[in-house]
Design a protein around this motif. Structure first.
Motif, PDB file in Angstrom:
ATOM      1  N   ARG A   1       0.838  -1.209   0.000  1.00  0.00           N
ATOM      2  CA  ARG A   1       0.000   0.000   0.000  1.00  0.00           C
ATOM      3  C   ARG A   1       0.869   1.254   0.000  1.00  0.00           C
ATOM      4  NH1 ARG A   1      -2.215  -0.509   4.743  1.00  0.00           N
ATOM      5  NH2 ARG A   1      -3.600  -2.159   4.052  1.00  0.00           N
ATOM      6  N   CYS A   2       1.948   1.249   0.790  1.00  0.00           N
ATOM      7  CA  CYS A   2       2.863   2.399   0.832  1.00  0.00           C
ATOM      8  C   CYS A   2       3.523   2.626  -0.523  1.00  0.00           C
ATOM      9  CB  CYS A   2       3.932   2.184   1.905  1.00  0.00           C
ATOM     10  SG  CYS A   2       3.313   2.308   3.581  1.00  0.00           S
ATOM     11  N   GLN A   3       3.879   1.542  -1.219  1.00  0.00           N
ATOM     12  CA  GLN A   3       4.461   1.680  -2.555  1.00  0.00           C
ATOM     13  C   GLN A   3       3.467   2.304  -3.522  1.00  0.00           C
ATOM     14  OE1 GLN A   3       5.711  -2.215  -3.738  1.00  0.00           O
ATOM     15  NE2 GLN A   3       7.475  -2.221  -2.374  1.00  0.00           N
ATOM     16  N   HIS A   4       2.211   1.898  -3.416  1.00  0.00           N
ATOM     17  CA  HIS A   4       1.185   2.460  -4.287  1.00  0.00           C
ATOM     18  C   HIS A   4       0.958   3.943  -3.993  1.00  0.00           C
ATOM     19  CE1 HIS A   4       0.355  -1.591  -5.578  1.00  0.00           C
ATOM     20  NE2 HIS A   4      -0.569  -1.157  -6.413  1.00  0.00           N
ATOM     21  N   MET A   5       0.988   4.309  -2.708  1.00  0.00           N
ATOM     22  CA  MET A   5       0.806   5.716  -2.354  1.00  0.00           C
ATOM     23  C   MET A   5       1.988   6.541  -2.859  1.00  0.00           C
ATOM     24  SD  MET A   5      -1.132   5.621   1.368  1.00  0.00           S
ATOM     25  CE  MET A   5       0.369   5.415   2.243  1.00  0.00           C
ATOM     26  N   ALA A   6       3.198   5.953  -2.814  1.00  0.00           N
ATOM     27  CA  ALA A   6       4.373   6.658  -3.311  1.00  0.00           C
ATOM     28  C   ALA A   6       4.278   6.890  -4.818  1.00  0.00           C
ATOM     29  CB  ALA A   6       5.637   5.873  -2.985  1.00  0.00           C
ATOM     30  N   ARG A   7       3.561   6.025  -5.508  1.00  0.00           N
ATOM     31  CA  ARG A   7       3.353   6.188  -6.947  1.00  0.00           C
ATOM     32  C   ARG A   7       2.171   7.112  -7.247  1.00  0.00           C
ATOM     33  NH1 ARG A   7       2.783   0.244  -8.872  1.00  0.00           N
ATOM     34  NH2 ARG A   7       1.960   1.305 -10.687  1.00  0.00           N
ATOM     35  N   ARG A   8       1.593   7.662  -6.166  1.00  0.00           N
ATOM     36  CA  ARG A   8       0.487   8.627  -6.253  1.00  0.00           C
ATOM     37  C   ARG A   8      -0.762   8.058  -6.930  1.00  0.00           C
ATOM     38  NH1 ARG A   8       1.706  14.170  -5.466  1.00  0.00           N
ATOM     39  NH2 ARG A   8       3.844  14.434  -4.809  1.00  0.00           N
ATOM     40  N   LEU A   9      -1.029   6.767  -6.649  1.00  0.00           N
ATOM     41  CA  LEU A   9      -2.270   6.182  -7.150  1.00  0.00           C
ATOM     42  C   LEU A   9      -3.415   6.638  -6.253  1.00  0.00           C
ATOM     43  CD1 LEU A   9      -1.073   2.568  -7.946  1.00  0.00           C
ATOM     44  CD2 LEU A   9      -1.342   4.486  -9.511  1.00  0.00           C
ATOM     45  N   SER A  10      -4.616   6.656  -6.786  1.00  0.00           N
ATOM     46  CA  SER A  10      -5.757   7.134  -6.015  1.00  0.00           C
ATOM     47  C   SER A  10      -6.091   6.143  -4.894  1.00  0.00           C
ATOM     48  CB  SER A  10      -6.972   7.322  -6.920  1.00  0.00           C
ATOM     49  OG  SER A  10      -7.461   6.075  -7.346  1.00  0.00           O
ATOM     50  N   PRO A  11      -6.548   6.660  -3.758  1.00  0.00           N
ATOM     51  CA  PRO A  11      -6.900   5.778  -2.641  1.00  0.00           C
ATOM     52  C   PRO A  11      -7.959   4.738  -3.020  1.00  0.00           C
ATOM     53  CG  PRO A  11      -6.750   8.036  -1.878  1.00  0.00           C
ATOM     54  CD  PRO A  11      -6.642   8.077  -3.375  1.00  0.00           C
ATOM     55  N   SER A  12      -8.914   5.114  -3.866  1.00  0.00           N
ATOM     56  CA  SER A  12      -9.939   4.139  -4.253  1.00  0.00           C
ATOM     57  C   SER A  12      -9.331   3.003  -5.075  1.00  0.00           C
ATOM     58  CB  SER A  12     -11.062   4.823  -5.029  1.00  0.00           C
ATOM     59  OG  SER A  12     -10.568   5.389  -6.225  1.00  0.00           O
ATOM     60  N   MET A  13      -8.350   3.310  -5.922  1.00  0.00           N
ATOM     61  CA  MET A  13      -7.690   2.266  -6.707  1.00  0.00           C
ATOM     62  C   MET A  13      -6.885   1.343  -5.794  1.00  0.00           C
ATOM     63  SD  MET A  13      -4.970   2.522  -9.843  1.00  0.00           S
ATOM     64  CE  MET A  13      -6.169   3.132 -11.014  1.00  0.00           C
ATOM     65  N   ILE A  14      -6.206   1.926  -4.818  1.00  0.00           N
ATOM     66  CA  ILE A  14      -5.411   1.130  -3.876  1.00  0.00           C
ATOM     67  C   ILE A  14      -6.327   0.196  -3.095  1.00  0.00           C
ATOM     68  CG2 ILE A  14      -3.912   1.222  -1.842  1.00  0.00           C
ATOM     69  CD1 ILE A  14      -2.923   3.962  -2.911  1.00  0.00           C
ATOM     70  N   ARG A  15      -7.458   0.722  -2.606  1.00  0.00           N
ATOM     71  CA  ARG A  15      -8.404  -0.110  -1.851  1.00  0.00           C
ATOM     72  C   ARG A  15      -8.951  -1.252  -2.700  1.00  0.00           C
ATOM     73  NH1 ARG A  15      -9.981   4.886   0.166  1.00  0.00           N
ATOM     74  NH2 ARG A  15     -11.684   4.989  -1.336  1.00  0.00           N
ATOM     75  N   SER A  16      -9.313  -0.958  -3.942  1.00  0.00           N
ATOM     76  CA  SER A  16      -9.878  -2.007  -4.791  1.00  0.00           C
ATOM     77  C   SER A  16      -8.834  -3.083  -5.087  1.00  0.00           C
ATOM     78  CB  SER A  16     -10.458  -1.431  -6.075  1.00  0.00           C
ATOM     79  OG  SER A  16      -9.454  -0.901  -6.897  1.00  0.00           O
ATOM     80  N   ARG A  17      -7.599  -2.686  -5.320  1.00  0.00           N
ATOM     81  CA  ARG A  17      -6.541  -3.664  -5.557  1.00  0.00           C
ATOM     82  C   ARG A  17      -6.273  -4.497  -4.309  1.00  0.00           C
ATOM     83  NH1 ARG A  17      -1.998  -0.579  -9.266  1.00  0.00           N
ATOM     84  NH2 ARG A  17      -3.304  -0.375 -11.124  1.00  0.00           N
ATOM     85  N   GLU A  18      -6.304  -3.841  -3.158  1.00  0.00           N
ATOM     86  CA  GLU A  18      -6.073  -4.569  -1.909  1.00  0.00           C
ATOM     87  C   GLU A  18      -7.189  -5.587  -1.664  1.00  0.00           C
ATOM     88  OE1 GLU A  18      -5.373  -3.894   2.859  1.00  0.00           O
ATOM     89  OE2 GLU A  18      -5.395  -2.151   1.532  1.00  0.00           O
ATOM     90  N   ARG A  19      -8.423  -5.208  -1.986  1.00  0.00           N
ATOM     91  CA  ARG A  19      -9.532  -6.153  -1.831  1.00  0.00           C
ATOM     92  C   ARG A  19      -9.319  -7.400  -2.682  1.00  0.00           C
ATOM     93  NH1 ARG A  19     -12.817  -1.532  -1.744  1.00  0.00           N
ATOM     94  NH2 ARG A  19     -13.309  -1.784  -3.940  1.00  0.00           N
ATOM     95  N   VAL A  20      -8.842  -7.200  -3.904  1.00  0.00           N
ATOM     96  CA  VAL A  20      -8.579  -8.339  -4.797  1.00  0.00           C
ATOM     97  C   VAL A  20      -7.508  -9.247  -4.198  1.00  0.00           C
ATOM     98  CG1 VAL A  20      -7.654  -8.995  -7.051  1.00  0.00           C
ATOM     99  CG2 VAL A  20      -9.332  -7.161  -6.891  1.00  0.00           C
ATOM    100  N   VAL A  21      -6.430  -8.649  -3.689  1.00  0.00           N
ATOM    101  CA  VAL A  21      -5.345  -9.444  -3.101  1.00  0.00           C
ATOM    102  C   VAL A  21      -5.836 -10.173  -1.858  1.00  0.00           C
ATOM    103  CG1 VAL A  21      -3.064  -9.327  -2.027  1.00  0.00           C
ATOM    104  CG2 VAL A  21      -3.546  -7.976  -4.061  1.00  0.00           C
ATOM    105  N   ARG A  22      -6.641  -9.517  -1.031  1.00  0.00           N
ATOM    106  CA  ARG A  22      -7.174 -10.173   0.174  1.00  0.00           C
ATOM    107  C   ARG A  22      -8.114 -11.320  -0.193  1.00  0.00           C
ATOM    108  NH1 ARG A  22      -5.794  -8.271   4.952  1.00  0.00           N
ATOM    109  NH2 ARG A  22      -4.930  -6.183   5.066  1.00  0.00           N
ATOM    110  N   ARG A  23      -8.944 -11.112  -1.214  1.00  0.00           N
ATOM    111  CA  ARG A  23      -9.829 -12.203  -1.649  1.00  0.00           C
ATOM    112  C   ARG A  23      -9.009 -13.389  -2.135  1.00  0.00           C
ATOM    113  NH1 ARG A  23     -13.386  -8.377  -4.613  1.00  0.00           N
ATOM    114  NH2 ARG A  23     -12.441  -9.265  -6.463  1.00  0.00           N
ATOM    115  N   PHE A  24      -7.938 -13.122  -2.878  1.00  0.00           N
ATOM    116  CA  PHE A  24      -7.064 -14.198  -3.338  1.00  0.00           C
ATOM    117  C   PHE A  24      -6.418 -14.895  -2.140  1.00  0.00           C
ATOM    118  CE2 PHE A  24      -2.956 -15.815  -4.908  1.00  0.00           C
ATOM    119  CZ  PHE A  24      -3.435 -16.736  -5.828  1.00  0.00           C
ATOM    120  N   GLY A  25      -5.985 -14.116  -1.143  1.00  0.00           N
ATOM    121  CA  GLY A  25      -5.416 -14.702   0.071  1.00  0.00           C
ATOM    122  C   GLY A  25      -6.415 -15.584   0.790  1.00  0.00           C
TER     123      GLY A  25
END
Length: 63
Positions: free
Chosen positions: A34-58
């Motif tokens: 998440r910190c890497q994504h924020m450093a790349r200045r991605l939008s918080p909503s995009m980071i959350r949606s990507r994290e949800r996908v990774v958590r579902r896969f986990g």
């Protein structure tokens, strides 16, 4: 010794030893990711949606 920012050793330092390390390690890995994504200045909503996908896969892999 200075540890790099986002190091898992910095996130996992604590007073006690958890019974199951895997969930804590997974959460620490996602926090660094998440910190890497924020450093790349991605939008918080995009980071959350990507994290949800990774958590579902986990969850699917029973992490």
């Amino acid at each position: 010794m200075r540890r790099p920012s986002g190091s898992a050793a910095l996130a996992l330092v604590g007073a006690g030893t958890p019974l199951r390390v895997e969930p804590m390690l997974f959460d620490a890995m996602l926090e660094g990711w998440r910190c890497q994504h924020m450093a790349r200045r991605l939008s918080p909503s995009m980071i959350r949606s990507r994290e949800r996908v990774v958590r579902r896969f986990g969850d699917y892999c029973e992490t």
